[in-house]
Design a protein around this motif. Structure first.
Motif, PDB file in Angstrom:
ATOM      1  N   CYS A 189      34.859  79.567  18.995  1.00  0.00           N
ATOM      2  CA  CYS A 189      34.537  78.138  18.873  1.00  0.00           C
ATOM      3  C   CYS A 189      33.281  77.740  19.643  1.00  0.00           C
ATOM      4  O   CYS A 189      33.060  76.559  19.901  1.00  0.00           O
ATOM      5  CB  CYS A 189      35.715  77.296  19.371  1.00  0.00           C
ATOM      6  N   GLN A 190      32.471  78.719  20.001  1.00  0.00           N
ATOM      7  CA  GLN A 190      31.242  78.426  20.724  1.00  0.00           C
ATOM      8  C   GLN A 190      30.165  77.888  19.788  1.00  0.00           C
ATOM      9  O   GLN A 190      30.092  78.302  18.628  1.00  0.00           O
ATOM     10  CB  GLN A 190      30.709  79.703  21.387  1.00  0.00           C
ATOM     11  N   PRO A 191      29.315  76.969  20.269  1.00  0.00           N
ATOM     12  CA  PRO A 191      28.151  76.573  19.460  1.00  0.00           C
ATOM     13  C   PRO A 191      27.274  77.787  19.172  1.00  0.00           C
ATOM     14  O   PRO A 191      27.189  78.703  19.992  1.00  0.00           O
ATOM     15  CB  PRO A 191      27.423  75.576  20.379  1.00  0.00           C
ATOM     16  N   LYS A 192      26.641  77.798  18.012  1.00  0.00           N
ATOM     17  CA  LYS A 192      25.776  78.910  17.633  1.00  0.00           C
ATOM     18  C   LYS A 192      24.496  78.891  18.475  1.00  0.00           C
ATOM     19  O   LYS A 192      23.763  77.903  18.468  1.00  0.00           O
ATOM     20  CB  LYS A 192      25.418  78.827  16.150  1.00  0.00           C
ATOM     21  N   ILE A 193      24.252  79.989  19.175  1.00  0.00           N
ATOM     22  CA  ILE A 193      23.090  80.061  20.064  1.00  0.00           C
ATOM     23  C   ILE A 193      21.782  79.874  19.293  1.00  0.00           C
ATOM     24  O   ILE A 193      20.853  79.212  19.766  1.00  0.00           O
ATOM     25  CB  ILE A 193      23.072  81.403  20.823  1.00  0.00           C
ATOM     26  N   THR A 194      21.714  80.441  18.095  1.00  0.00           N
ATOM     27  CA  THR A 194      20.478  80.313  17.306  1.00  0.00           C
ATOM     28  C   THR A 194      20.179  78.856  16.985  1.00  0.00           C
ATOM     29  O   THR A 194      19.022  78.417  17.033  1.00  0.00           O
ATOM     30  CB  THR A 194      20.594  81.112  15.998  1.00  0.00           C
ATOM     31  N   GLY A 195      21.224  78.095  16.663  1.00  0.00           N
ATOM     32  CA  GLY A 195      21.037  76.680  16.367  1.00  0.00           C
ATOM     33  C   GLY A 195      20.623  75.889  17.594  1.00  0.00           C
ATOM     34  O   GLY A 195      19.777  74.988  17.518  1.00  0.00           O
ATOM     35  N   LEU A 196      21.211  76.215  18.738  1.00  0.00           N
ATOM     36  CA  LEU A 196      20.859  75.523  19.982  1.00  0.00           C
ATOM     37  C   LEU A 196      19.416  75.826  20.388  1.00  0.00           C
ATOM     38  O   LEU A 196      18.721  74.960  20.927  1.00  0.00           O
ATOM     39  CB  LEU A 196      21.822  75.941  21.100  1.00  0.00           C
ATOM     40  N   ARG A 197      18.976  77.042  20.123  1.00  0.00           N
ATOM     41  CA  ARG A 197      17.592  77.401  20.467  1.00  0.00           C
ATOM     42  C   ARG A 197      16.585  76.629  19.620  1.00  0.00           C
ATOM     43  O   ARG A 197      15.494  76.289  20.094  1.00  0.00           O
ATOM     44  CB  ARG A 197      17.390  78.905  20.296  1.00  0.00           C
ATOM     45  N   LEU A 198      16.946  76.353  18.375  1.00  0.00           N
ATOM     46  CA  LEU A 198      16.067  75.550  17.526  1.00  0.00           C
ATOM     47  C   LEU A 198      15.901  74.144  18.099  1.00  0.00           C
ATOM     48  O   LEU A 198      14.803  73.575  18.076  1.00  0.00           O
ATOM     49  CB  LEU A 198      16.634  75.470  16.104  1.00  0.00           C
ATOM     50  N   ILE A 199      16.992  73.598  18.603  1.00  0.00           N
ATOM     51  CA  ILE A 199      16.930  72.271  19.235  1.00  0.00           C
ATOM     52  C   ILE A 199      16.091  72.334  20.503  1.00  0.00           C
ATOM     53  O   ILE A 199      15.272  71.452  20.780  1.00  0.00           O
ATOM     54  CB  ILE A 199      18.352  71.770  19.561  1.00  0.00           C
ATOM     55  N   GLU A 200      16.275  73.405  21.258  1.00  0.00           N
ATOM     56  CA  GLU A 200      15.590  73.563  22.542  1.00  0.00           C
ATOM     57  C   GLU A 200      14.079  73.682  22.376  1.00  0.00           C
ATOM     58  O   GLU A 200      13.314  73.223  23.231  1.00  0.00           O
ATOM     59  CB  GLU A 200      16.144  74.800  23.252  1.00  0.00           C
ATOM     60  N   THR A 201      13.640  74.282  21.282  1.00  0.00           N
ATOM     61  CA  THR A 201      12.209  74.519  21.076  1.00  0.00           C
ATOM     62  C   THR A 201      11.549  73.459  20.197  1.00  0.00           C
ATOM     63  O   THR A 201      10.342  73.516  19.963  1.00  0.00           O
ATOM     64  CB  THR A 201      11.988  75.899  20.425  1.00  0.00           C
ATOM     65  N   ALA A 202      12.328  72.498  19.707  1.00  0.00           N
ATOM     66  CA  ALA A 202      11.782  71.481  18.802  1.00  0.00           C
ATOM     67  C   ALA A 202      10.865  70.517  19.546  1.00  0.00           C
ATOM     68  O   ALA A 202      11.103  70.174  20.705  1.00  0.00           O
ATOM     69  CB  ALA A 202      12.919  70.711  18.136  1.00  0.00           C
ATOM     70  N   GLN A 203       9.816  70.094  18.868  1.00  0.00           N
ATOM     71  CA  GLN A 203       8.904  69.109  19.438  1.00  0.00           C
ATOM     72  C   GLN A 203       9.495  67.713  19.296  1.00  0.00           C
ATOM     73  O   GLN A 203      10.105  67.381  18.283  1.00  0.00           O
ATOM     74  CB  GLN A 203       7.548  69.166  18.729  1.00  0.00           C
ATOM     75  N   ASP A 204       9.288  66.908  20.319  1.00  0.00           N
ATOM     76  CA  ASP A 204       9.850  65.553  20.329  1.00  0.00           C
ATOM     77  C   ASP A 204       8.914  64.612  19.573  1.00  0.00           C
ATOM     78  O   ASP A 204       8.203  63.788  20.151  1.00  0.00           O
ATOM     79  CB  ASP A 204      10.029  65.088  21.777  1.00  0.00           C
ATOM     80  N   ASN A 205       8.927  64.741  18.240  1.00  0.00           N
ATOM     81  CA  ASN A 205       8.029  63.943  17.406  1.00  0.00           C
ATOM     82  C   ASN A 205       8.767  62.941  16.520  1.00  0.00           C
ATOM     83  O   ASN A 205       8.178  62.331  15.627  1.00  0.00           O
ATOM     84  CB  ASN A 205       7.166  64.859  16.530  1.00  0.00           C
ATOM     85  N   GLY A 206      10.069  62.798  16.755  1.00  0.00           N
ATOM     86  CA  GLY A 206      10.853  61.852  15.979  1.00  0.00           C
ATOM     87  C   GLY A 206      11.350  62.386  14.657  1.00  0.00           C
ATOM     88  O   GLY A 206      12.053  61.682  13.921  1.00  0.00           O
ATOM     89  N   LEU A 207      11.011  63.635  14.346  1.00  0.00           N
ATOM     90  CA  LEU A 207      11.399  64.215  13.064  1.00  0.00           C
ATOM     91  C   LEU A 207      12.516  65.243  13.196  1.00  0.00           C
ATOM     92  O   LEU A 207      13.196  65.546  12.214  1.00  0.00           O
ATOM     93  CB  LEU A 207      10.181  64.873  12.397  1.00  0.00           C
ATOM     94  N   ARG A 208      12.683  65.804  14.392  1.00  0.00           N
ATOM     95  CA  ARG A 208      13.685  66.847  14.589  1.00  0.00           C
ATOM     96  C   ARG A 208      14.541  66.547  15.810  1.00  0.00           C
ATOM     97  O   ARG A 208      14.136  65.815  16.716  1.00  0.00           O
ATOM     98  CB  ARG A 208      12.992  68.209  14.766  1.00  0.00           C
ATOM     99  N   MET A 209      15.724  67.140  15.821  1.00  0.00           N
ATOM    100  CA  MET A 209      16.619  67.014  16.966  1.00  0.00           C
ATOM    101  C   MET A 209      16.016  67.714  18.177  1.00  0.00           C
ATOM    102  O   MET A 209      15.461  68.803  18.061  1.00  0.00           O
ATOM    103  CB  MET A 209      17.968  67.652  16.648  1.00  0.00           C
ATOM    104  N   THR A 210      16.124  67.086  19.330  1.00  0.00           N
ATOM    105  CA  THR A 210      15.614  67.670  20.568  1.00  0.00           C
ATOM    106  C   THR A 210      16.690  67.614  21.647  1.00  0.00           C
ATOM    107  O   THR A 210      17.705  66.920  21.501  1.00  0.00           O
ATOM    108  CB  THR A 210      14.374  66.905  21.068  1.00  0.00           C
TER     109      THR A 210
END
Length: 297
Positions: free
Chosen positions: A25-46
């Motif tokens: 039941c752990q969050p998917k690490i790959t998905g969390l890394r996408l959030i972690e590396t996303a730019q804070d431009n209002g278009l993606r989750m950060t």
């Protein structure tokens, strides 16, 4: 011949079962890394947006007087969903409120569960109940209807209770479960802990709090109990030290007055008398002002 199961054996079996379930039941690490590396431009989750949403959920819990279990479960559901679905920031408030609503219905007494329309009103969101119901269905499907995942709070309470049983009366006062739960809530507000196993986070919190006490007279018993827990969880020393340091850093930042805290004002100003009359009376007690009589002139 019937084998006698000792308390320690029963505890070990229970922990093993929770750890096995935790892994599924752990969050998917790959998905969390996408959030972690996303730019804070209002278009993606950060990470910033996720942390702001969790703080809003924390204040909703406080507003309604819901339990720590509800908050921890809501955060778990949110992180698990965000790790498997790419969502736009404009949909985050709906996702967060749905995770909160699922957690409330799962953890709280049925009589205290608010109406979806009231949740939307109080949280100042603009989507409809229909939007919320559709999003709730999507969340449940993406999580394969697995709501009751082991949270860090489950492990924290289990470990704390087990340690307390091994201590004398004076030593039991060192590790306060109320303090530990408050510290865990602060950690939940930080994205970095989304990537850490709940059992490891719970153990690191206990180790951090025990270390902060600096009481050599009682620390031997606690240290021994924590070592046994670490061995049972098969946690390496380096991993535990790393997470313990992250916990210390998080709590130091949270204690700082400049740290961003859940905004109570955001939830206060909406509860006008008119709004209050439209909500369930069980949410809170509304004090009515006495009628001012008109004096005859």
């Amino acid at each position: 011949m019937i084998d006698t199961v000792t308390g320690a054996q029963a505890f070990a079996v229970k922990v093993k079962g929770l750890v096995d379930l935790e892994g599924r039941c752990q969050p998917k690490i790959t998905g969390l890394r996408l959030i972690e590396t996303a730019q804070d431009n209002g278009l993606r989750m950060t990470t910033r947006l996720r942390e702001l949403e969790v703080k809003d959920l924390l204040y909703l819990c406080r507003f309604f007087g819901f339990s720590s279990e509800t908050f921890s479960l809501a955060v778990s559901l949110l992180d698990r969903f965000l790790s498997v679905m790419k969502i736009q920031p404009k949909h985050l408030s709906c996702v967060g409120l749905c995770c909160f609503y699922i957690a409330v219905k799962s953890s709280e007494d049925e009589k205290t569960v608010p109406l979806a329309s009231d949740l939307i009103r109080i949280s100042q969101n603009r989507f409809t109940v229909s939007d919320m119901m559709r999003m709730e269905k999507i969340i449940m499907e993406k999580l394969y209807w697995k709501v009751k995942a082991p949270t860090a709070l489950h492990f924290l309470r289990l470990f704390h209770s087990h340690i307390q049983e091994q201590l004398d009366a004076e030593s039991r006062e060192i590790l306060s479960i109320e303090t530990l739960e408050a510290q865990l809530k602060a950690c939940h507000c930080s994205f970095i802990f989304s990537k850490i196993k709940p059992s490891l986070l719970a153990l690191a919190l206990l180790c951090f709090e025990a270390q902060e006490e600096h009481d050599p007279e009682h620390m031997n018993q606690i240290s021994e109990a924590l070592k046994n827990l670490q061995h049972l969880l098969n946690v390496r020393d380096g991993d535990l030290v790393c997470v313990r340091e992250l916990v210390g850093k998080c709590l130091a930042e949270y204690a700082n007055t400049k740290c961003s805290r859940p905004n109570s004002q955001r939830l206060r100003w909406t509860i006008s008398g008119r709004t209050a009359r439209q909500l369930k009376h069980s949410y809170y007690k509304i004090t009515h002002l006495p009628t001012i009589p008109e004096s005859a002139c």
